[in-house]
Design an enzyme around this catalytic site. Structure first.
Site, PDB file in Angstrom:
ATOM      1  N   ASP A  85       2.917  -0.147   8.839  1.00 55.48           N
ATOM      2  CA  ASP A  85       2.538   0.589   7.637  1.00 55.48           C
ATOM      3  C   ASP A  85       2.019   1.965   8.033  1.00 55.48           C
ATOM      4  OD1 ASP A  85       0.440  -0.734   8.895  1.00 55.48           O
ATOM      5  OD2 ASP A  85      -0.151  -1.863   7.123  1.00 55.48           O
ATOM      6  N   CYS A 115      -8.145   1.837   7.901  1.00 52.57           N
ATOM      7  CA  CYS A 115      -7.603   0.491   8.124  1.00 52.57           C
ATOM      8  C   CYS A 115      -6.807   0.428   9.419  1.00 52.57           C
ATOM      9  CB  CYS A 115      -6.740   0.059   6.942  1.00 52.57           C
ATOM     10  SG  CYS A 115      -6.599  -1.734   6.758  1.00 52.57           S
ATOM     11  N   GLU A 146      -1.462  -0.007   1.306  1.00 52.66           N
ATOM     12  CA  GLU A 146      -2.793  -0.149   0.714  1.00 52.66           C
ATOM     13  C   GLU A 146      -2.742  -0.268  -0.807  1.00 52.66           C
ATOM     14  OE1 GLU A 146      -5.324  -0.800   2.324  1.00 52.66           O
ATOM     15  OE2 GLU A 146      -5.017  -0.052   4.356  1.00 52.66           O
ATOM     16  N   HIS A 164      -1.608  -6.300  12.452  1.00 48.39           N
ATOM     17  CA  HIS A 164      -2.735  -5.612  11.829  1.00 48.39           C
ATOM     18  C   HIS A 164      -3.855  -5.546  12.844  1.00 48.39           C
ATOM     19  CE1 HIS A 164      -5.595  -4.077   9.009  1.00 48.39           C
ATOM     20  NE2 HIS A 164      -4.708  -4.134   8.037  1.00 48.39           N
ATOM     21  N   HIS A 166     -11.561  -0.761   6.595  1.00 51.20           N
ATOM     22  CA  HIS A 166     -11.831   0.040   5.397  1.00 51.20           C
ATOM     23  C   HIS A 166     -13.182   0.740   5.458  1.00 51.20           C
ATOM     24  CE1 HIS A 166      -8.639  -1.898   2.537  1.00 51.20           C
ATOM     25  NE2 HIS A 166      -8.220  -1.838   3.788  1.00 51.20           N
TER      26      HIS A 166
END
Length: 386
Positions: free
Chosen positions: A75, A100, A134, A161, A356
């Site tokens: 991402d 993130c 997001e 992630h 975050h």
């Protein structure tokens, strides 16, 4: 360009960190990624852009003896967070930050892609640089636009992630659900406003909203198996205009989290029942809306994940950690509902912070380690001819 060095990878990560962009607006990020990829050995590469999703990028690597096509997704968007790390390469885009860790995600993906541009794989590889994780579910949008048709459709899909609570470079994974599915919920309660001194002539939606919120707290505590779990959080409540006027309207906004789609659907059904009950009890109109989009639970494919974990446990270059499921959301869940695959964690060792957070500061040593582990796994996977 030959193989990227650790110093070059860190420079790439810092550039991406300095110039974060929000979902569906990652135009400079797209251009930087494209320009970087174009410096790689192009002999077996094919780059594809999506006119209707202009910040997305797909890269195809032709395998030398393909039996399958393996997909890898990263991402690329950031968050509306004002950075407070104090780093010399802090965000230059006011109010936006890679809070993130998608800057790390992209750098790792570029490192893996760069390796296979120099070392042709046996199987075909497809790299997907995805916008709007997001918000606005970019994975779902890309899938529905036909991004993965024909040779661009992976037989299996992988993605990572970052995790600030795992050691730098460690790989974390588990069988079954890694991340929860998420669903937005908005509730509008409509009654009748009036003077504070004459409540009998009005229909107070502050009271109705309070009753609704109170009853909802019983869903998780009394309608959900404690072993399975779920979350309902209402983070916003708007009602009224002034202290001496009874509010005729109220709006509640929140989120639902569940580790399975079945659990999310169960919570949704109970919320609807409570909304109907409050409407009857208070003589009010209660409108409830749900929006899940592409944020389905990230449910790892059992067979592929078993292979992935077995490899990670025996690979001398990989520190493997078996992790618990997390209630955070990820739109890779939508792609995994269409294409079998596995999502895993990459440790970035920042235990004093969290995803975050405005202070998130991943350890850059995780980048080279992550690339090494992923390259090793993809090469191992290509040795398996079934």
């Amino acid at each position: 360009m030959a193989q990227l060095t650790t110093e070059q990878l860190i420079d790439i990560r810092r550039h991406l960190h300095e110039y974060p962009e929000l979902a569906m607006h990652e135009f400079k990020t797209h251009d930087f990624l494209l320009n970087t990829i174009q410096t790689f050995n192009q002999q077996n590469l094919e780059i594809r852009e999506l006119p209707d999703l202009p910040t997305a990028l797909l890269v195809y690597i032709q395998g030398s003896d393909p039996k399958r096509t393996i997909g890898y997704r990263t991402d690329i968007d950031a968050l509306p967070v004002t950075e407070e790390t104090g780093l010399p390469f802090s965000s230059k885009n006011t109010g936006i930050m890679h809070a993130c860790g998608h800057d790390v995600h992209m750098t790792v993906a570029l490192g893996v892609l760069n390796w296979f541009s120099e070392h042709q794989p046996k199987d075909n590889l497809v790299f997907f640089f995805q916008p709007a994780e997001e918000s606005e579910n970019g994975g779902k949008v890309a899938y529905e636009q036909g991004a993965f048709k024909g040779k661009w459709l992976p037989d299996e899909f992988y993605g990572l992630h970052d995790n600030p609570h795992l050691p730098a470079g460690a790989i974390g994974c588990r069988m079954g659900t890694l991340f929860a599915g998420t669903t937005e919920v908005n509730v509008d309660l409509i009654g009748k406003s009036g003077h504070a001194a004459y409540p009998q002539a009005a229909n107070d939606m502050v009271v109705a909203a309070a009753e609704f919120i109170g009853q909802v707290q019983t869903i998780i505590s009394r309608s959900v198996d404690p072993i399975e779990g779920g979350v309902i959080t209402f983070g916003k409540l708007d009602a009224g205009t002034i202290r001496n006027v009874i509010a005729g309207q109220a709006r509640i906004e929140g989120t639902i989290r569940g580790l399975t789609q079945k659990m999310i659907e169960h919570i949704v059904a109970r919320l609807k029942q409570i909304a109907n009950g409050v409407a009857i009890s208070y003589g009010a109109q209660v409108n409830i809306q749900f929006n899940q989009g592409g944020y389905l639970p990230v449910e790892n494919n059992l067979a592929l994940t078993k292979r992935f974990i077995e490899f990670a446990k025996q690979d001398p270059a990989t520190e493997f950690v078996e992790t618990e499921p997390a209630m955070t959301g990820e739109d890779f869940g939508y792609l995994l509902s269409k294409i079998p695959g596995t999502m895993f964690w990459l440790g970035v060792d920042d235990p004093k912070s969290q995803l975050h957070a405005s202070t998130l500061n991943p350890k850059e040593s995780s980048i080279a380690k992550g690339i090494h582990s992923i390259v090793d796994f993809l090469e191992y996977r290509q040795q398996e001819r079934n």
